[in-house]
Structures are given as structure tokens and as C-alpha cells.
Design a protein around this motif. Structure first.
Motif, PDB file in Angstrom:
ATOM      1  N   ALA A 148       0.833  -1.211   0.000  1.00 49.87           N
ATOM      2  CA  ALA A 148       0.000   0.000   0.000  1.00 49.87           C
ATOM      3  C   ALA A 148       0.865   1.258   0.000  1.00 49.87           C
ATOM      4  O   ALA A 148       0.561   2.230  -0.698  1.00 49.87           O
ATOM      5  CB  ALA A 148      -0.922  -0.004   1.211  1.00 49.87           C
ATOM      6  N   VAL A 149       1.944   1.240   0.748  1.00 46.08           N
ATOM      7  CA  VAL A 149       2.847   2.404   0.778  1.00 46.08           C
ATOM      8  C   VAL A 149       3.516   2.588  -0.570  1.00 46.08           C
ATOM      9  O   VAL A 149       3.608   3.707  -1.096  1.00 46.08           O
ATOM     10  CB  VAL A 149       3.892   2.245   1.909  1.00 46.08           C
ATOM     11  N   GLU A 150       3.987   1.487  -1.185  1.00 46.46           N
ATOM     12  CA  GLU A 150       4.615   1.579  -2.505  1.00 46.46           C
ATOM     13  C   GLU A 150       3.623   2.096  -3.543  1.00 46.46           C
ATOM     14  O   GLU A 150       3.962   2.928  -4.382  1.00 46.46           O
ATOM     15  CB  GLU A 150       5.151   0.216  -2.926  1.00 46.46           C
ATOM     16  N   PHE A 151       2.386   1.610  -3.492  1.00 47.79           N
ATOM     17  CA  PHE A 151       1.359   2.089  -4.425  1.00 47.79           C
ATOM     18  C   PHE A 151       1.099   3.578  -4.217  1.00 47.79           C
ATOM     19  O   PHE A 151       0.976   4.324  -5.190  1.00 47.79           O
ATOM     20  CB  PHE A 151       0.068   1.295  -4.224  1.00 47.79           C
ATOM     21  N   ALA A 152       1.021   4.008  -2.977  1.00 39.53           N
ATOM     22  CA  ALA A 152       0.775   5.425  -2.682  1.00 39.53           C
ATOM     23  C   ALA A 152       1.920   6.308  -3.181  1.00 39.53           C
ATOM     24  O   ALA A 152       1.705   7.461  -3.554  1.00 39.53           O
ATOM     25  CB  ALA A 152       0.573   5.624  -1.185  1.00 39.53           C
ATOM     26  N   PHE A 190       2.541   7.761 -12.009  1.00 43.38           N
ATOM     27  CA  PHE A 190       1.837   7.148 -13.132  1.00 43.38           C
ATOM     28  C   PHE A 190       0.638   7.986 -13.562  1.00 43.38           C
ATOM     29  O   PHE A 190       0.371   8.130 -14.753  1.00 43.38           O
ATOM     30  CB  PHE A 190       1.386   5.726 -12.786  1.00 43.38           C
ATOM     31  N   PHE A 191      -0.071   8.551 -12.622  1.00 44.88           N
ATOM     32  CA  PHE A 191      -1.216   9.403 -12.958  1.00 44.88           C
ATOM     33  C   PHE A 191      -0.770  10.636 -13.728  1.00 44.88           C
ATOM     34  O   PHE A 191      -1.405  11.023 -14.710  1.00 44.88           O
ATOM     35  CB  PHE A 191      -1.974   9.810 -11.690  1.00 44.88           C
ATOM     36  N   MET A 192       0.317  11.263 -13.307  1.00 45.36           N
ATOM     37  CA  MET A 192       0.830  12.447 -14.018  1.00 45.36           C
ATOM     38  C   MET A 192       1.245  12.089 -15.442  1.00 45.36           C
ATOM     39  O   MET A 192       0.978  12.849 -16.380  1.00 45.36           O
ATOM     40  CB  MET A 192       2.021  13.056 -13.266  1.00 45.36           C
ATOM     41  N   ILE A 193       1.887  10.965 -15.618  1.00 48.41           N
ATOM     42  CA  ILE A 193       2.305  10.545 -16.957  1.00 48.41           C
ATOM     43  C   ILE A 193       1.088  10.291 -17.838  1.00 48.41           C
ATOM     44  O   ILE A 193       1.024  10.760 -18.981  1.00 48.41           O
ATOM     45  CB  ILE A 193       3.220   9.312 -16.876  1.00 48.41           C
ATOM     46  N   LEU A 194       0.100   9.588 -17.325  1.00 51.60           N
ATOM     47  CA  LEU A 194      -1.119   9.325 -18.087  1.00 51.60           C
ATOM     48  C   LEU A 194      -1.850  10.622 -18.416  1.00 51.60           C
ATOM     49  O   LEU A 194      -2.300  10.827 -19.543  1.00 51.60           O
ATOM     50  CB  LEU A 194      -2.033   8.379 -17.302  1.00 51.60           C
TER      51      LEU A 194
END
Length: 165
Positions: A29-33, A39-43
Motif C-alpha cells: 500500500a505504501v509503494e502504491f501510494a 503514473f497518474f501524471m504521466i497518463l
């Protein structure tokens, strides 16, 4: 080793695995956060710049269609009136072609002499779109640095003065 000794050895090892699993429980969960915003900024950047490219292509197509519309005869009383009327018809055609993405594009027609020795007349169609005032998608704070402030496209058509009036 006897079966009882093997069973005891397995039971002794099991709590160690359980403790390790408990330590690692929230790591995913920490790694995902930490990775998700990147990833969101790139998308989001890919989507934003794709739509900017679509809008630029639409402006280019509209300017070209407007320039082609300037080839159509317009009623006139003089050469300058004919060029003005053709420029206005070009802008009207360009605005019809512009899609909803760039509906608020501004069209500016102009005319000038061109060709070898200035023997021809040219009608120029300039379309500009203020992207900063009317973004297609909301601009994120870091993307505002690299997103263009405005988009523009121009097209020119060359007319023989003998055929203008």
C-alpha cells in the motif's frame, strides 16, 4: 529425523514466516501510494498533449479549408473589395470546419501581393486559439509550464488578379 521432530521443526519455523508477513503487510500500500501519483501524471500528460495535438490538427484543417473557400468567386466592385470578401468567406468556412474542441478560435483574414515580382494576390487565413483561457482538459500545476498558451495555424492561397474580379 522422526515424524514428530519434523512436525516440531515446521511449527517452530511457521511463526517466523507469520511475523515477516506481518511486517510486510502494509508495504504494498505504501509503494502504491508513492508510485501512483507519478503514473497518474504521466497518463494525464499523455491525454493532455494528445488532445492538444488533435486541436492543432483541427486548426490546420480548418485554415486550409478556409483558404480553399477563398478561391470561390465573391461579388465585388474592386480588387480590394474582392480580396476582403474572399477573406471573409474564408473565415466563415474555416469556422464551420472547426470542431467543437476549437470552436472559440479567432480567424483573421489578410491579403497581400505575392508571387514572382508581386504579380499575384495572396489571401492568408490565420486561426488562433487561446488555449490558456480555454483549456480542453484542466491543466495540472506542473503541466502548466509546458502546455502552450495558444495554438495557431495559417494557410495561404494564391490568386491571379485577372480572375479575382
Amino acid at each position: 529425523m522422526t515424524p514428530a521432530a519434523t512436525r516440531r521443526a515446521c511449527l517452530q519455523r511457521q511463526p517466523i514466516r507469520t511475523r515477516r508477513a506481518g511486517v510486510q503487510r502494509g508495504a504494498t500500500a505504501v509503494e502504491f501510494a508513492l508510485v501512483f501519483p507519478l503514473f497518474f501524471m504521466i497518463l494525464y500528460a499523455i491525454i493532455t498533449f494528445s488532445l492538444i495535438l488533435v486541436a492543432q490538427q483541427n486548426l490546420t484543417m480548418a485554415a486550409e479549408e478556409g483558404a480553399r473557400a477563398a478561391l470561390n468567386w465573391q461579388s465585388n466592385t474592386s480588387l480590394q473589395t474582392a480580396l476582403t470578401n474572399r477573406g471573409n468567406a474564408a473565415c466563415a468556412a474555416a469556422k464551420l470546419v472547426a470542431a467543437k474542441l476549437v470552436q472559440s478560435a479567432q480567424c483573421t483574414p489578410s491579403s497581400s501581393t505575392c508571387g514572382p515580382g508581386g504579380a499575384m494576390q495572396c489571401v492568408n487565413v490565420l486561426l488562433t486559439y487561446n488555449y490558456q483561457a480555454n483549456p480542453i482538459v484542466p491543466i495540472l500545476p506542473l503541466l502548466g509550464i509546458v502546455v502552450p498558451k495558444s495554438l495557431s495555424s495559417t494557410a495561404t492561397v494564391q490568386l491571379n488578379p485577372e480572375n479575382i474580379q
